[in-house]
Design an enzyme around this catalytic site. Structure first.
Site, PDB file in Angstrom:
ATOM      1  CE1 TYR A  38      -3.047  -3.007   0.337  1.00 25.83           C
ATOM      2  CE2 TYR A  38      -4.388  -1.510   1.613  1.00 25.83           C
ATOM      3  CZ  TYR A  38      -4.242  -2.695   0.933  1.00 25.83           C
ATOM      4  OH  TYR A  38      -5.297  -3.555   0.840  1.00 25.83           O
ATOM      5  CE  LYS A  53       2.190 -18.122   0.888  1.00 27.91           C
ATOM      6  NZ  LYS A  53       1.465 -19.372   1.178  1.00 27.91           N
ATOM      7  CG  ASP A  89      -1.270 -19.959   2.665  1.00 31.86           C
ATOM      8  OD1 ASP A  89      -0.690 -19.664   3.732  1.00 31.86           O
ATOM      9  OD2 ASP A  89      -0.748 -20.694   1.799  1.00 31.86           O
ATOM     10  CG  ASP A 146      -7.666  -3.767   3.331  1.00 25.66           C
ATOM     11  OD1 ASP A 146      -8.720  -3.625   3.972  1.00 25.66           O
ATOM     12  OD2 ASP A 146      -7.455  -3.196   2.247  1.00 25.66           O
TER      13      ASP A 146
END
Ligand code: NAI
Length: 335
Positions: free
Chosen positions: A126, A173, A206, A230
């Site tokens: 972002y 991740k 995930d 988000d």
């Protein structure tokens, strides 16, 4: 004599005007010593002044340090940058806190959920560092720094200690993005080591998505990067009855902006159907922030009581109350 607090109010787009109007009514009913300094940002501001975020918006926030903001629409895939992201960057609102709790008798997928999400709010994908390499290739750069990571992870652990929370889940991740997410995880482990009384767990994003759907009860405080936060906060909202119920605080060192997690809901805008609960909960968090805790508690109790009767639900919760009728119930419950 009680001090009056002046708060910058940005009504926003779509349902934003309807739900911030509700906040003004409820603040009056609470008798909170608040005056509003209303300023316009977004498409309306472009139409009126030619500027996306006019100087009056910055002036109001600079002066009052606290703002309540309705959702502001951002064009998809083209057009101006997000006003929300711009304000978060401008004021370095590094800490985004989104509490996920079941209220009253809302028909939630999971009832026993009580999660507080800490989302890093200034960097990651972002940061807006994008490059068009050719008409057929574009790059977005993911930015992760030690400083911002230390700040958000420390905020999560400090919150856990102060609020008698037992666990903090660190979501990344880092198995794939070994440098960027790897740095976030490395720094988070260093911070976690300073809080031996809090159980720190590491979850890949995930797997987190699946775990949240199957067994959200296992999570307490969750800390993560900007994009994952988000997405996961919308997922969490879905677990407890939807986007109309989750507030968000954007905190910097100097300035705080409170808002609902949801967007401008163009599909229901102007129809009097919006659920104002999320923005009212954001207002309750704002009241806490300006040390009007008694008003904040009265408001949360009123919402909990109103939402304990399925006859009081707005359409998003399966009921048929309009925004105005729901607001009347909340105000009656305050009295
Ligand atoms: P959205 O959150 O506006 O709507 C998603 C779905 O949830 C819609 O079906 C909507 O009707 C429903 N919904 C949301 N809030 C509700 C409420 N209070 N009561 C009842 N139903 C509610 O997300 P969407 O459609 O992806 O985004 C619309 C616009 O909002 C976009 O321009 C987006 O950029 C902007 N947006 C702004 C945010 C902000 O200002 N912080 C946050 C998210 C999106």
């Amino acid at each position: 004599m009680t001090n009056t607090h002046t708060i910058a109010l940005i009504p926003g787009d779509g349902i934003g005007k309807e739900i911030t109007q509700v906040v003004k009514q409820v603040a009056k009913a609470l008798g909170s010593p608040i005056t509003w300094d209303e300023v316009v940002a977004g498409q309306d501001a472009i139409d009126e002044t030619g500027e996306l975020i006019p100087k009056a918006v910055y002036d109001a926030i600079d002066t009052h340090k606290v703002a309540l903001k309705g959702p502001i629409a951002t064009p998809i895939g083209e057009g101006f940058r997000s006003v929300n992201v711009s304000l978060r960057k401008h004021y370095q609102l590094h800490t985004n806190i989104r509490p996920i709790r079941v209220l009253g008798q809302i028909p939630a997928l999971h009832r026993d959920v009580d999660i507080v999400l800490f989302r890093e709010n200034t960097e990651d994908l972002y940061a807006g560092v994008e490059e068009q390499i050719s008409p057929d290739e574009a790059h977005s750069i993911k930015i992760i720094t030690r400083q911002a990571t230390e700040r958000i992870v420390t905020a999560a652990f400090e919150y856990a200690v102060a609020n008698d929370r037992k666990k903090v889940a660190i979501v990344t991740k880092a198995n794939i993005m070994k440098l960027s997410d790897g740095l976030f995880l490395k720094v988070a482990r260093e911070i976690a080591a300073k809080y031996p009384q809090i159980e720190a767990t590491e979850v890949l994003v995930d797997n987190m998505a699946m775990q949240l759907v199957m067994r959200p009860q296992q999570y307490d405080v969750v800390v993560t990067e900007n994009l994952y936060g988000d997405i996961l906060s919308d997922l969490m909202a879905g677990l407890i009855g939807g986007l109309g119920l989750v507030p968000g605080a954007n905190l910097g060192d100097d300035v705080a902006i409170f808002e609902a997690v949801h967007g401008s809901a163009p599909d229901i805008a102007g129809q009097g159907l919006a659920n104002p609960t999320a923005i009212l909960l954001a207002f309750a968090d704002l009241l806490d922030h300006i040390s009007l805790q008694a008003d904040a508690t009265r408001l949360r109790d009123a919402l909990n009581s109103v939402l304990s009767d399925a006859g009081n639900f707005t359409r998003d919760l399966g009921g048929d109350l309009t925004t105005a009728a729901f607001t009347d119930k909340v105000i009656a419950s305050l009295a």
